[in-house]
Design an enzyme around this catalytic site. Structure first.
Site, short mmCIF file in Angstrom:
data_model
loop_
_atom_site.label_atom_id
_atom_site.label_comp_id
_atom_site.label_asym_id
_atom_site.label_seq_id
_atom_site.Cartn_x
_atom_site.Cartn_y
_atom_site.Cartn_z
N ALA A 67 0.85 -1.18 0.00
CA ALA A 67 0.00 0.00 0.00
C ALA A 67 0.90 1.24 0.00
O ALA A 67 2.11 1.15 0.15
CB ALA A 67 -0.91 -0.01 1.22
N GLU A 115 -1.85 -9.39 -0.74
CA GLU A 115 -3.28 -9.54 -0.46
C GLU A 115 -4.10 -9.51 -1.76
O GLU A 115 -5.07 -10.27 -1.91
CB GLU A 115 -3.73 -8.44 0.49
CG GLU A 115 -3.17 -8.62 1.90
CD GLU A 115 -3.50 -7.46 2.82
OE1 GLU A 115 -4.18 -7.68 3.83
OE2 GLU A 115 -3.06 -6.32 2.54
#
Length: 260
Positions: A67, A115
């Site tokens: 992220a 993820e």
């Protein structure tokens, strides 16, 4: 498909090639990229033209390196929960998509990138791929479903080790653990393998493929997976694809499925 700032899309022969395109940031997932992913998958779900999806990262260094840390650094307890729930919702769209979604992981697939790859139905890696959930190094944990999907895919003990240490693993170890389906020498060969697998899937009945997605996902839900399987089986038998498939078998010809 709408013009996007951080994602490239191209449809060829019914396959949507989706490329995370922030190469200078190692394709890190910022808020805008997540929203664009959501928009794209809303279109994929509704599209009759798109039959399958291959997700890659731009360049050779990273699939998605995580992220965007500059955004994570601004979170507080209240918006952090919304941050995690939003990512979980978008990745659930991918996991529950009735069209096959394959991640081709080249280079780093870390944090949110790991993820994202785990939310896809399959993962095919280039030899230089590296996987990990290094969030503990920032004083946090995976928030987009990583604690759940990593445990499901590789087991409790190894998942605890990787998330607690923040260590990375290479492509071959990821394959041995069940995180990756195939490892190919290069990104190009990995994409070719994904195309081969998708070609096989696209020759099958689309409704049945979607029911398999539902049934496999039900294994990990509190609902009765066996009942989900029976319900999905019955829905398949109501379809024209079922009639076509059984007729073609009895008539010794190749079926022509229409997804109806």
């Amino acid at each position: 498909m709408a013009e996007l700032a951080n994602i490239l899309t191209e449809v060829k022969n019914g396959v949507l090639y989706l490329t995370l395109n922030r190469e200078e940031k190692l394709n890190a997932l910022n808020f805008q990229t997540l929203e664009e992913l959501k928009m794209v998958f809303e279109e994929i779900i509704d599209s009759r033209e798109i039959k399958a999806v291959i997700i890659t990262g731009a360049g050779e260094k990273a699939f998605v390196a995580g992220a965007d840390i500059s955004e994570i650094a601004e979170l507080n307890e209240v918006n952090a929960r919304k941050f995690a729930e939003n990512g979980q919702e978008i990745f659930a769209m991918i996991e529950n998509c009735h069209k096959p979604v394959i991640a081709v992981t080249n280079g780093f697939a870390l944090g949110g990138g790991c993820e994202l790859a785990m939310a896809c139905h399959m993962r095919i890696a280039s030899a230089n791929a590296k996987f990990g959930q290094p969030e503990v190094n920032l004083g946090i944990i995976p928030g987009y479903g990583g604690t759940q999907r990593l445990t499901i895919l590789i087991g409790k003990g190894k998942a605890n080790e990787l998330m607690m240490t923040g260590d990375m693993i290479g492509a071959e170890e990821a394959k041995s653990l069940g995180l990756v389906n195939y490892v190919l020498p290069t990104k190009e060969e990995a994409i070719a393998k994904a195309e081969e697998v998708i070609g096989k899937i696209m020759s099958k009945a689309p409704l049945a493929i979607g029911m398999i997605v539902d049934c496999v996902n039900a294994v990990f839900l509190p609902e009765d997976g066996y009942q989900t399987e029976a319900n999905c089986f019955a829905r398949c038998v109501k379809s024209g694809d079922y009639k076509e498939g059984t007729s073609a078998f009895l008539e010794k010809r190749k079926p022509v499925f229409k997804g109806e």
